[in-house]
Design a protein around this motif. Structure first.
Motif, PDB file in Angstrom:
ATOM      1  N   LYS A 275     -41.105  27.539 -11.345  1.00 19.88           N
ATOM      2  CA  LYS A 275     -39.807  28.205 -11.266  1.00 19.88           C
ATOM      3  C   LYS A 275     -39.914  29.497 -10.461  1.00 19.88           C
ATOM      4  CE  LYS A 275     -37.887  28.700 -15.195  1.00 19.88           C
ATOM      5  NZ  LYS A 275     -37.501  29.273 -16.495  1.00 19.88           N
TER       6      LYS A 275
ATOM      7  N   ALA B  61     -37.454  32.562  -9.587  1.00 17.31           N
ATOM      8  CA  ALA B  61     -36.140  33.166  -9.810  1.00 17.31           C
ATOM      9  C   ALA B  61     -35.976  34.380  -8.908  1.00 17.31           C
ATOM     10  CB  ALA B  61     -36.001  33.575 -11.275  1.00 17.31           C
TER      11      ALA B  61
ATOM     12  N   THR C 238     -32.256  30.325  -8.028  1.00 16.08           N
ATOM     13  CA  THR C 238     -33.514  29.961  -8.664  1.00 16.08           C
ATOM     14  C   THR C 238     -33.967  28.600  -8.182  1.00 16.08           C
ATOM     15  OG1 THR C 238     -32.801  31.154 -10.640  1.00 16.08           O
ATOM     16  CG2 THR C 238     -34.683  29.662 -10.871  1.00 16.08           C
TER      17      THR C 238
ATOM     18  N   SER D 237     -27.182  31.720  -7.654  1.00 17.90           N
ATOM     19  CA  SER D 237     -26.710  32.716  -8.618  1.00 17.90           C
ATOM     20  C   SER D 237     -25.213  32.935  -8.410  1.00 17.90           C
ATOM     21  CB  SER D 237     -27.459  34.021  -8.427  1.00 17.90           C
ATOM     22  OG  SER D 237     -26.794  34.822  -7.488  1.00 17.90           O
TER      23      SER D 237
END
Lengths: 89, 89
Positions: B41, B43, B49, B82
């Motif tokens: 992951k 972010a 992300t 986002s």
DNA sequence: CGTCCACCAAATCCGCCTTGTTCATCTGGG
DNA sequence: CCCAGATGAACAAGGCGGATTTGGTGGACG
């Protein structure tokens, strides 16, 4: 992995200050944003392609109340990883 | 938008040579790749992300012969923009 | 300039997407 | 270096959006 970690990795790789690396990251991301906004598609060879996508209104369910709801049309963006990126993962 | 266009935009914004901008872009993308591989992951606040994602095997169709085929399970990656990025688009 | 990569078609089924609160984590300026 | 403000992840269930397949070709990349 955070943006801070990303900046650290970039700074280490490019042997530049953290501030310069942070600026580079910011700038590139903004450039991608602008590209998505103007060209609706940002293709980066060997990595993937960002695509602006128009989503029509549709029906959904409120997971909390479990009642049917109407979802308005939105504009989002997707990402298609290149085969090269897939192989890495 | 191409990688070349992206590099041009970055070079103009950071007021650096095209070669430096190209190196920065490459380095950042590689860093994201490594991050995806190791942490599953990545972010990036205010942008989105990247998430490594396991995809199960399923049935598909060969677009050429139109015959059913079996698609093996693969590992790919997705991208969740986002809210900030969504607002821009 | 040679090579490699993304795009395109149609059809299918997987899994993303939605809401809203809480909490953990991150951010960035002082 | 630290704290206040802010951002996003997680969780639920169900419908439908879209990611995915092959192979050739045009265009990009170095």
């Amino acid at each position: 992995m955070n943006k801070a970690d990303l900046v650290d990795a970039v700074a280490a790789e490019l042997k530049t200050s953290r501030a310069d690396a942070a600026r580079a990251v910011e700038t590139i991301l903004e450039a991608i944003q602008r590209g998505l906004k103007t060209d609706a598609k940002v293709a980066i060879a060997g990595f993937g392609t960002f695509v602006r996508r128009e989503r029509k209104a549709r029906k959904g369910i409120n997971p909390v109340t479990k009642q049917p709801i109407q979802i308005a049309a939105t504009t989002t963006c997707g990402f298609r990883p290149s085969p090269q990126l897939r192989d890495v993962l």
